[in-house]
Design an enzyme around this catalytic site. Sequence first.
Site, PDB file in Angstrom:
ATOM      1  N   ASP A   3       0.775  -1.359  -0.019  1.00 45.77           N
ATOM      2  CA  ASP A   3       0.078  -0.016  -0.050  1.00 45.77           C
ATOM      3  C   ASP A   3       0.798   1.094   0.139  1.00 45.77           C
ATOM      4  O   ASP A   3       0.496   2.344   0.487  1.00 45.77           O
ATOM      5  CB  ASP A   3      -0.949   0.107   1.358  1.00 45.77           C
ATOM      6  CG  ASP A   3      -0.234   0.112   2.622  1.00 45.77           C
ATOM      7  OD1 ASP A   3       1.085  -0.131   2.582  1.00 45.77           O
ATOM      8  OD2 ASP A   3      -0.903  -0.030   3.626  1.00 45.77           O
ATOM      9  N   GLU A   4       2.144   1.133  -0.733  1.00 49.68           N
ATOM     10  CA  GLU A   4       2.937   2.291  -0.684  1.00 49.68           C
ATOM     11  C   GLU A   4       2.870   2.692  -2.116  1.00 49.68           C
ATOM     12  O   GLU A   4       3.184   1.986  -3.092  1.00 49.68           O
ATOM     13  CB  GLU A   4       4.204   2.048  -0.106  1.00 49.68           C
ATOM     14  CG  GLU A   4       4.299   1.743   1.365  1.00 49.68           C
ATOM     15  CD  GLU A   4       5.803   1.351   1.739  1.00 49.68           C
ATOM     16  OE1 GLU A   4       5.656   1.234   3.075  1.00 49.68           O
ATOM     17  OE2 GLU A   4       6.730   0.996   0.854  1.00 49.68           O
TER      18      GLU A   4
END
Length: 273
Positions: A162-163
Amino acid sequence: MTHIHPAERAAGQQRMRELLAQGVAEVRLERRYWREDASEFWGQLGGHLIRDADGRPMGLVGVIADTTARKLAEEKIAYLAHHDYLTDLPNRALFVERLGQALTLARRYRRRLGLLFLDLDGFKVINDRYGHRTGDLLLQQVAARLREHLRASDTVCRQGGDEFVTLAPECQQAADLEHLAQTLATVIACPYNVLGVTLTLTASIGMALYPEHGEDVDALMHSADTAMYQAKKAGRHQACFAESLPASPPPLPDPRPDAMPTELTPTRSMSAP
């Protein structure tokens, strides 16, 4: 030569003249061609030189094999090697390549550039509660929003999980980068509808500028990544500059839909070092 694609016809004619002049016995060329219905295809010409009675080159005779399927497969493999399969954003390899090119230009013209490292707050909880399908669709919506709110000159990549990382070569001042971070934080915090479920996220964002926070790819990425973790420690839904700028992060907009401003202004004036 009319079967050669118009975009390659002049080059094809020139190449044919060169081959005839060289007296090459066998020819193997791959290029785009026209079919009789004017549709295009990739083909490989396998041909032999023909000569007149005196041994002078007259032309080529051969067969064109349709290689469209192979060519498209090669292009797809090359694309997938540089793009994230889930979000269709550039992957880390392509991002690092573009960042390296941007740094080269920044050094040459003595310019700054900005880097944002974004981590989604609360994504793991959503992924665990609603499942990976919901998580994947949510990541796709986040990626679409980031693309929509960035300049054509910017590059956003999915770093993994989720980066996300954003390269902003036109951000010349700290205030410019701060404003961009707040804009992206606002659009990320707007509610999502995924498979009939309304979901909300926020983002912790690390900010870094070249050359103050790093003069090469690894150093700049590390600075932005470290600043992102500082933002998380500060309470999440924060934006934090790398260490050489003031460490106290400006608060980002309230993630509640009814508190969303229509236009963001920096909460704190920051000048570049």
